[in-house]
Design a protein around this motif. Structure first.
Motif, PDB file in Angstrom:
ATOM      1  N   VAL A  49      25.071  -2.562  40.541  1.00 33.27           N
ATOM      2  CA  VAL A  49      24.699  -1.907  39.289  1.00 33.27           C
ATOM      3  C   VAL A  49      23.278  -2.287  38.877  1.00 33.27           C
ATOM      4  O   VAL A  49      22.905  -3.459  38.921  1.00 33.27           O
ATOM      5  N   LEU A  50      22.506  -1.275  38.475  1.00 31.27           N
ATOM      6  CA  LEU A  50      21.231  -1.484  37.815  1.00 31.27           C
ATOM      7  C   LEU A  50      21.460  -1.240  36.335  1.00 31.27           C
ATOM      8  O   LEU A  50      21.758  -0.114  35.918  1.00 31.27           O
ATOM      9  N   LEU A  51      21.357  -2.295  35.542  1.00 33.34           N
ATOM     10  CA  LEU A  51      21.670  -2.240  34.115  1.00 33.34           C
ATOM     11  C   LEU A  51      20.365  -2.220  33.328  1.00 33.34           C
ATOM     12  O   LEU A  51      19.573  -3.156  33.412  1.00 33.34           O
ATOM     13  N   GLU A  52      20.141  -1.152  32.582  1.00 33.43           N
ATOM     14  CA  GLU A  52      18.903  -1.028  31.811  1.00 33.43           C
ATOM     15  C   GLU A  52      19.197  -1.062  30.327  1.00 33.43           C
ATOM     16  O   GLU A  52      20.183  -0.484  29.862  1.00 33.43           O
ATOM     17  N   GLY A  53      18.326  -1.734  29.595  1.00 33.10           N
ATOM     18  CA  GLY A  53      18.477  -1.799  28.145  1.00 33.10           C
ATOM     19  C   GLY A  53      17.483  -2.769  27.560  1.00 33.10           C
ATOM     20  O   GLY A  53      17.018  -3.687  28.246  1.00 33.10           O
ATOM     21  N   VAL A  54      17.153  -2.558  26.307  1.00 37.09           N
ATOM     22  CA  VAL A  54      16.203  -3.443  25.639  1.00 37.09           C
ATOM     23  C   VAL A  54      16.845  -4.816  25.452  1.00 37.09           C
ATOM     24  O   VAL A  54      18.074  -4.947  25.511  1.00 37.09           O
ATOM     25  N   PRO A  55      16.046  -5.866  25.244  1.00 36.04           N
ATOM     26  CA  PRO A  55      16.623  -7.209  25.047  1.00 36.04           C
ATOM     27  C   PRO A  55      17.575  -7.233  23.859  1.00 36.04           C
ATOM     28  O   PRO A  55      17.392  -6.531  22.861  1.00 36.04           O
ATOM     29  N   GLY A  56      18.619  -8.063  23.996  1.00 33.73           N
ATOM     30  CA  GLY A  56      19.540  -8.255  22.884  1.00 33.73           C
ATOM     31  C   GLY A  56      20.691  -7.282  22.828  1.00 33.73           C
ATOM     32  O   GLY A  56      21.394  -7.209  21.811  1.00 33.73           O
ATOM     33  N   THR A  57      20.936  -6.532  23.925  1.00 39.72           N
ATOM     34  CA  THR A  57      22.049  -5.577  23.926  1.00 39.72           C
ATOM     35  C   THR A  57      23.239  -6.111  24.726  1.00 39.72           C
ATOM     36  O   THR A  57      24.044  -5.334  25.247  1.00 39.72           O
ATOM     37  N   ALA A  58      23.331  -7.414  24.867  1.00 46.88           N
ATOM     38  CA  ALA A  58      24.516  -8.103  25.424  1.00 46.88           C
ATOM     39  C   ALA A  58      24.722  -7.851  26.907  1.00 46.88           C
ATOM     40  O   ALA A  58      25.855  -7.902  27.389  1.00 46.88           O
ATOM     41  N   LYS A  59      23.652  -7.632  27.661  1.00 50.50           N
ATOM     42  CA  LYS A  59      23.805  -7.398  29.109  1.00 50.50           C
ATOM     43  C   LYS A  59      24.320  -8.660  29.804  1.00 50.50           C
ATOM     44  O   LYS A  59      25.215  -8.591  30.639  1.00 50.50           O
ATOM     45  N   THR A  60      23.746  -9.813  29.463  1.00 48.63           N
ATOM     46  CA  THR A  60      24.176 -11.067  30.085  1.00 48.63           C
ATOM     47  C   THR A  60      25.603 -11.418  29.678  1.00 48.63           C
ATOM     48  O   THR A  60      26.426 -11.807  30.517  1.00 48.63           O
ATOM     49  N   LEU A  61      25.912 -11.264  28.401  1.00 48.85           N
ATOM     50  CA  LEU A  61      27.266 -11.553  27.920  1.00 48.85           C
ATOM     51  C   LEU A  61      28.281 -10.640  28.588  1.00 48.85           C
ATOM     52  O   LEU A  61      29.390 -11.075  28.939  1.00 48.85           O
ATOM     53  N   LEU A  62      27.913  -9.383  28.800  1.00 50.33           N
ATOM     54  CA  LEU A  62      28.811  -8.431  29.464  1.00 50.33           C
ATOM     55  C   LEU A  62      29.131  -8.887  30.882  1.00 50.33           C
ATOM     56  O   LEU A  62      30.288  -8.868  31.312  1.00 50.33           O
ATOM     57  N   ALA A  63      28.108  -9.332  31.624  1.00 51.21           N
ATOM     58  CA  ALA A  63      28.310  -9.780  33.000  1.00 51.21           C
ATOM     59  C   ALA A  63      29.195 -11.026  33.051  1.00 51.21           C
ATOM     60  O   ALA A  63      30.114 -11.127  33.882  1.00 51.21           O
ATOM     61  N   LYS A  64      28.948 -11.976  32.155  1.00 53.84           N
ATOM     62  CA  LYS A  64      29.750 -13.202  32.126  1.00 53.84           C
ATOM     63  C   LYS A  64      31.206 -12.903  31.755  1.00 53.84           C
ATOM     64  O   LYS A  64      32.143 -13.435  32.372  1.00 53.84           O
ATOM     65  N   THR A  65      31.391 -12.057  30.755  1.00 53.53           N
ATOM     66  CA  THR A  65      32.741 -11.713  30.311  1.00 53.53           C
ATOM     67  C   THR A  65      33.509 -10.989  31.404  1.00 53.53           C
ATOM     68  O   THR A  65      34.705 -11.212  31.607  1.00 53.53           O
ATOM     69  N   LEU A  66      32.810 -10.125  32.127  1.00 60.46           N
ATOM     70  CA  LEU A  66      33.424  -9.414  33.251  1.00 60.46           C
ATOM     71  C   LEU A  66      33.917 -10.397  34.306  1.00 60.46           C
ATOM     72  O   LEU A  66      35.045 -10.290  34.804  1.00 60.46           O
ATOM     73  N   ALA A  67      33.074 -11.373  34.653  1.00 69.72           N
ATOM     74  CA  ALA A  67      33.435 -12.341  35.685  1.00 69.72           C
ATOM     75  C   ALA A  67      34.658 -13.168  35.274  1.00 69.72           C
ATOM     76  O   ALA A  67      35.577 -13.383  36.075  1.00 69.72           O
TER      77      ALA A  67
END
Length: 320
Positions: A49-67
């Motif tokens: 997945v290529l995940l695009e979005g401005v900073p602060g839109t929970a991209k890192t939290l989403l990846a951790k929660t998924l794992a």
């Protein structure tokens, strides 16, 4: 493609599992059910997945929660201009005890790898990551090491900042099965996030819903989802229409057609069906094709986007 081999009760059981996964992730991620389902579909399709979005839109939290939800190992790399391939893949180090060299594995040896701001890494390092994604193995000094299964790379890009970045060439972007844009939350979602901030900011209370073996099983089951020949022709028609659009310089590649097929199969499984519908294809079209459609300069002057072109194509091509 051949008739699916999944029974109704079996499919319904896996739908309950998928619903539990999405609900568990949404304990920490407010909303974003569509994006969560697309990431799961990419994982079950053995893509990245290529995940695009401005900073602060929970991209890192989403990846951790998924794992955590999937019971998988997780590692994160922050890309920088001085990042080397060995920082990702690993390196041979001298072992005084044996008088020889031993391989120290890099962070790529995991199940879910979050590669933050991939366009900040130099081209050589980007290429090393993409090779690992494609081959699912790394070779260091002539020795090949297989990566663990499942293996999902979630690479993020900040579409705003371009200073100090190394944009990925179109041919490399094409290697990502899906491109997902994480937008701003709605007002209601923002209020909900503020109410639950103390709870969603920590993952200690989050428990796995699946495990590694079940994820691998789901990956195999997605290949048994039935795709009618008319749906295959619909996919081919969509891809061909992107190539014929007057505002498109380069339409979707054959890999784009494969991405539509794989993602729609996995999405059908997530939705609890043993067959793909045209709506499944439509729901994954942006994720599968938006990064594979290169527009002409006059299209940008007209403020057209790949997403708007895909919408036009979906309106034009008749579903079966």
């Amino acid at each position: 493609m051949g008739r699916g081999e999944l029974g109704r009760s079996e499919v319904e059981r896996y739908k309950l599992l998928m619903d539990s996964c999405v609900s568990n992730i949404q304990r920490k991620i407010i909303g974003k059910s569509r994006e969560i389902q697309l990431i799961l579909a990419t994982l079950f399709s053995q893509g990245h997945v290529l995940l695009e979005g401005v900073p602060g839109t929970a991209k890192t939290l989403l990846a951790k929660t998924l794992a955590v939800t999937l019971g998988l190992d997780f590692k994160r790399i922050q890309a920088t201009p001085d990042l080397l391939p060995s920082d990702i893949l690993g390196v041979n180090i001298y072992d005084p005890a044996t008088g020889g060299f031993m391989f120290r594995k890099g962070p790529v040896f995991t199940n879910i790898l979050l590669f933050d701001e991939v366009n900040r890494a130099p081209p050589k390092t980007q290429a090393a990551l993409l090779e690992a994604m494609q081959e699912r193995q790394v070779t260091v000094e002539g020795v090949t090491y297989r990566l663990p299964e499942p293996f999902l790379v979630i690479a993020t890009m900040n579409p705003v900042e371009t200073e100090g970045t190394f944009p990925l060439p179109e041919a490399q972007v094409d290697r990502f099965l899906a491109r997902i844009v994480i937008g701003y939350p709605s007002i209601e979602e923002t209020v909900e996030m503020l109410k639950k901030y103390d709870d969603i900011s920590v993952l200690d209370d989050l428990k796995p819903v699946l495990d590694r073996n079940t994820v691998i099983e789901l990956t195999g089951l997605s290949k048994k989802i039935y795709v009618d020949e008319n749906v295959l022709k619909y996919i081919a028609g969509i891809v061909e229409a992107t190539r014929r659009h007057p505002m498109v310089k380069l339409g979707a590649s054959p890999r784009g057609a494969i991405a539509l097929l794989l993602l729609s199969r996995s999405l059908a499984l997530i939705h609890g069906r043993s067959y793909v519908t045209p709506d499944d294809v439509k729901q994954v079209a942006h994720a599968a094709l938006s990064h594979r459609v290169i527009l002409r300069s006059e299209a940008r002057l007209s403020k057209l986007t790949p997403e708007s072109i895909i919408d036009e194509v979906l309106d034009k091509v008749e579903p079966p």
